[in-house]
Write an enzyme that holds these catalytic residues in place. Structure first.
Site, PDB file in Angstrom:
ATOM      1  NE  ARG A 162      33.134 -28.166   0.569  1.00  0.00           N
ATOM      2  CZ  ARG A 162      33.304 -27.082  -0.237  1.00  0.00           C
ATOM      3  NH1 ARG A 162      34.598 -27.068  -1.157  1.00  0.00           N
ATOM      4  NH2 ARG A 162      32.669 -26.050  -0.360  1.00  0.00           N
ATOM      5  CB  SER A 237      27.655 -26.648   1.621  1.00  0.00           C
ATOM      6  OG  SER A 237      27.752 -25.595   0.973  1.00  0.00           O
ATOM      7  CD  GLU A 333      30.459 -29.171   2.891  1.00  0.00           C
ATOM      8  OE1 GLU A 333      30.645 -28.687   3.703  1.00  0.00           O
ATOM      9  OE2 GLU A 333      30.356 -28.747   1.416  1.00  0.00           O
TER      10      GLU A 333
HETATM   11  N1  EPU Z   1      22.095 -21.818  -6.735  1.00  0.00           N
HETATM   12  C1  EPU Z   1      20.494 -21.942  -7.155  1.00  0.00           C
HETATM   13  N2  EPU Z   1      19.905 -21.973  -5.895  1.00  0.00           N
HETATM   14  C2  EPU Z   1      20.300 -21.731  -4.753  1.00  0.00           C
HETATM   15  C3  EPU Z   1      21.788 -21.844  -4.367  1.00  0.00           C
HETATM   16  C4  EPU Z   1      22.635 -21.871  -5.614  1.00  0.00           C
HETATM   17  O1  EPU Z   1      20.171 -21.900  -8.114  1.00  0.00           O
HETATM   18  O2  EPU Z   1      19.755 -21.694  -3.792  1.00  0.00           O
HETATM   19  C5  EPU Z   1      22.814 -21.860  -8.226  1.00  0.00           C
HETATM   20  C6  EPU Z   1      23.514 -20.412  -8.282  1.00  0.00           C
HETATM   21  O3  EPU Z   1      22.609 -19.353  -8.869  1.00  0.00           O
HETATM   22  C7  EPU Z   1      24.832 -20.664  -8.936  1.00  0.00           C
HETATM   23  C8  EPU Z   1      25.075 -22.023  -8.636  1.00  0.00           C
HETATM   24  O4  EPU Z   1      23.888 -22.709  -7.904  1.00  0.00           O
HETATM   25  O5  EPU Z   1      24.581 -20.766 -10.336  1.00  0.00           O
HETATM   26  C9  EPU Z   1      26.186 -22.040  -7.521  1.00  0.00           C
HETATM   27  O6  EPU Z   1      26.085 -21.311  -6.402  1.00  0.00           O
HETATM   28  P1  EPU Z   1      27.282 -20.681  -5.384  1.00  0.00           P
HETATM   29  O7  EPU Z   1      28.199 -19.806  -6.222  1.00  0.00           O
HETATM   30  O8  EPU Z   1      26.358 -19.914  -4.368  1.00  0.00           O
HETATM   31  O9  EPU Z   1      27.850 -21.875  -4.977  1.00  0.00           O
HETATM   32  P2  EPU Z   1      27.572 -23.457  -4.265  1.00  0.00           P
HETATM   33  O10 EPU Z   1      27.918 -24.278  -5.463  1.00  0.00           O
HETATM   34  O11 EPU Z   1      26.010 -23.557  -4.026  1.00  0.00           O
HETATM   35  C10 EPU Z   1      29.569 -23.987  -3.296  1.00  0.00           C
HETATM   36  C11 EPU Z   1      30.155 -24.375  -2.070  1.00  0.00           C
HETATM   37  C12 EPU Z   1      30.230 -23.418  -0.867  1.00  0.00           C
HETATM   38  C13 EPU Z   1      31.099 -22.101  -1.336  1.00  0.00           C
HETATM   39  C14 EPU Z   1      30.544 -21.818  -2.948  1.00  0.00           C
HETATM   40  C15 EPU Z   1      31.458 -20.510  -3.409  1.00  0.00           C
HETATM   41  C16 EPU Z   1      29.692 -26.842  -2.002  1.00  0.00           C
HETATM   42  C17 EPU Z   1      29.060 -27.864  -1.331  1.00  0.00           C
HETATM   43  N3  EPU Z   1      29.525 -25.527  -1.477  1.00  0.00           N
HETATM   44  O12 EPU Z   1      28.316 -23.652  -3.130  1.00  0.00           O
HETATM   45  O13 EPU Z   1      30.811 -23.791   0.215  1.00  0.00           O
HETATM   46  O14 EPU Z   1      31.016 -21.009  -0.489  1.00  0.00           O
HETATM   47  O15 EPU Z   1      30.438 -22.827  -3.670  1.00  0.00           O
HETATM   48  O16 EPU Z   1      32.407 -21.134  -3.975  1.00  0.00           O
HETATM   49  O17 EPU Z   1      30.645 -27.284  -2.706  1.00  0.00           O
HETATM   50  C18 EPU Z   1      30.490 -24.720   2.587  1.00  0.00           C
HETATM   51  O18 EPU Z   1      31.047 -25.782   2.074  1.00  0.00           O
HETATM   52  O19 EPU Z   1      29.843 -24.653   3.651  1.00  0.00           O
HETATM   53  C19 EPU Z   1      29.924 -23.633   1.359  1.00  0.00           C
HETATM   54  C20 EPU Z   1      29.268 -22.628   1.689  1.00  0.00           C
END
Ligand code: EPU
Length: 338
Positions: A162, A237, A333
């Site tokens: 990012r 995010s 972000e």
């Molecule tokens: N998780 C939780 N609680 C929550 C959300 C997530 O425990 O409320 C845990 C999930 O269970 C999982 C882990 O966190 O083990 C990762 O969750 P997720 O796959 O939803 O991805 P993320 O790391 O929360 C990132 C990006 C998203 C992108 C997703 C999928 C960042 C800041 N965010 O989210 O990007 O869609 O991966 O690749 O890197 C965006 O930038 O606007 C965005 C949505």
């Protein structure tokens, strides 16, 4: 659209918060942009695309230039690859759909990311195992001070998680007008390993996925987790996933054995901010019109007529809570705009 009276920016930011500008100019060509930035009144203008990665605070009073440069075309191709060039004002998801329809592979995992093409390189958008930098060819950008046009190759952009040179050393110095991507015409490299893409494909009963199937799977996952800004103000995010040392991670894992994390290298790893925020008790929590989303705690939501200031206050409360519980500083972000 230009004039002396204050212009509302409510419909130009996906949080849907109220803020105004005294000067607003929408440009549809690079030439028009070069003309506008010659005008000294626009020296400190905020450049906006889809308004999907900004939080405007009420004190905001700068001029605004909205980039609406259209157009998608193939500018170069070989048997296997094509370079697609898109105007900064193209809606990112429209570009993804155009590529999928034309059987060009590489950005299908980035389906449904809000915002416009011009913003994509600035924060090196990423999702489901793919980042823009994986398919990046080059960008054309206009230097704000001189109006000169410059091409940035991948090595000039210092892409990170990012992150890019446009958020660091060259912050606010250049305006991106065209983005070019290098995509596959055949033998597409499918990326199905992240999270629940496989699960989603299984539910769709797809055994040998095409890029179109992957786009559909990603769209399903995103629709189920992430609120649509058209119905609920948000900017995806709100925080970045914090990068912590492996030593720190090990320490935290002793206390929280179920903590999810991604290893980056021998020294660093990333912990999902959504998990930290959920553990701190903010998933689905609300204070008046503001809260963290029920299905994804990483998403700050405007449930009604929240102000930019109240959203920012709430975000700071979340940051303080995570800091207190885990000793980790969350970074936004989304850009907080004064
Ligand atoms: N998780 C939780 N609680 C929550 C959300 C997530 O425990 O409320 C845990 C999930 O269970 C999982 C882990 O966190 O083990 C990762 O969750 P997720 O796959 O939803 O991805 P993320 O790391 O929360 C990132 C990006 C998203 C992108 C997703 C999928 C960042 C800041 N965010 O989210 O990007 O869609 O991966 O690749 O890197 C965006 O930038 O606007 C965005 C949505």
């Amino acid at each position: 659209m230009e004039g002396k009276k204050m212009i509302s920016l409510k419909e130009f930011n996906t949080f849907g918060v109220q803020a105004t500008t005294p000067l607003f100019n929408e440009v549809k060509t690079s030439l028009a942009l070069q003309e506008v930035i010659k005008n000294k009144n626009y020296d400190n203008a905020l450049i906006i695309g889809g308004g999907s990665n900004i939080l405007l605070l009420e004190e905001f009073s700068r001029p605004v230039i909205k980039i609406s440069i259209p157009g998608i075309r193939i500018i170069n191709e070989s048997d296997n690859m094509a370079v697609v060039s898109a105007g900064a004002g193209v809606v990112w998801h429209d570009l993804v759909m155009w590529c999928v329809t034309n059987n060009l592979g590489g950005i299908e995992n980035l389906s449904l990311i809000p915002g416009l093409v011009g913003a994509a390189p600035i924060q090196n958008i990423g999702a489901y195992g793919v980042e823009l930098s994986d398919v990046f060819f080059n960008v054309v950008a206009i230097h704000r001070k001189t109006g000169h046009s410059r091409i940035f190759e991948a090595e000039d952009c210092a892409f990170g998680y990012r992150d890019s040179v446009f958020k660091q050393e060259l912050k606010d110095e250049y305006i991106i007008t065209t983005v070019r991507l290098s995509l596959t015409k055949k033998n597409h490299v499918l990326n199905t390993s992240y999270g629940n893409i496989k699960e989603s494909l299984d539910e769709m009963k797809v055994k040998n996925p095409t890029i179109d199937d992957i786009a559909k799977a990603v769209i399903r996952i995103r629709r189920s987790k992430l609120p649509d800004p058209k119905s609920l103000g948000n900017a995806g995010s709100f925080f970045k996933n914090p990068i912590v040392t492996q030593t720190e991670t090990k320490h935290l894992l002793e206390q929280y054995p179920n903590m999810p994390y991604y290893s980056i290298d021998d020294t660093f790893g990333k912990i999902p901010a959504g998990w930290l925020i959920e553990q701190a008790g903010f998933k689905g929590a609300k204070n008046g019109n503001v809260g963290m989303h029920t299905n994804q705690a990483l998403v700050l939501v405007n449930y009604g007529n929240a102000t930019g200031a109240s959203l920012w206050e709430y975000a700071k409360k979340v940051m303080a809570s995570v800091k207190e519980k885990f000793g980790i500083e969350l970074e936004t972000e989304v850009n907080i705009i004064l």
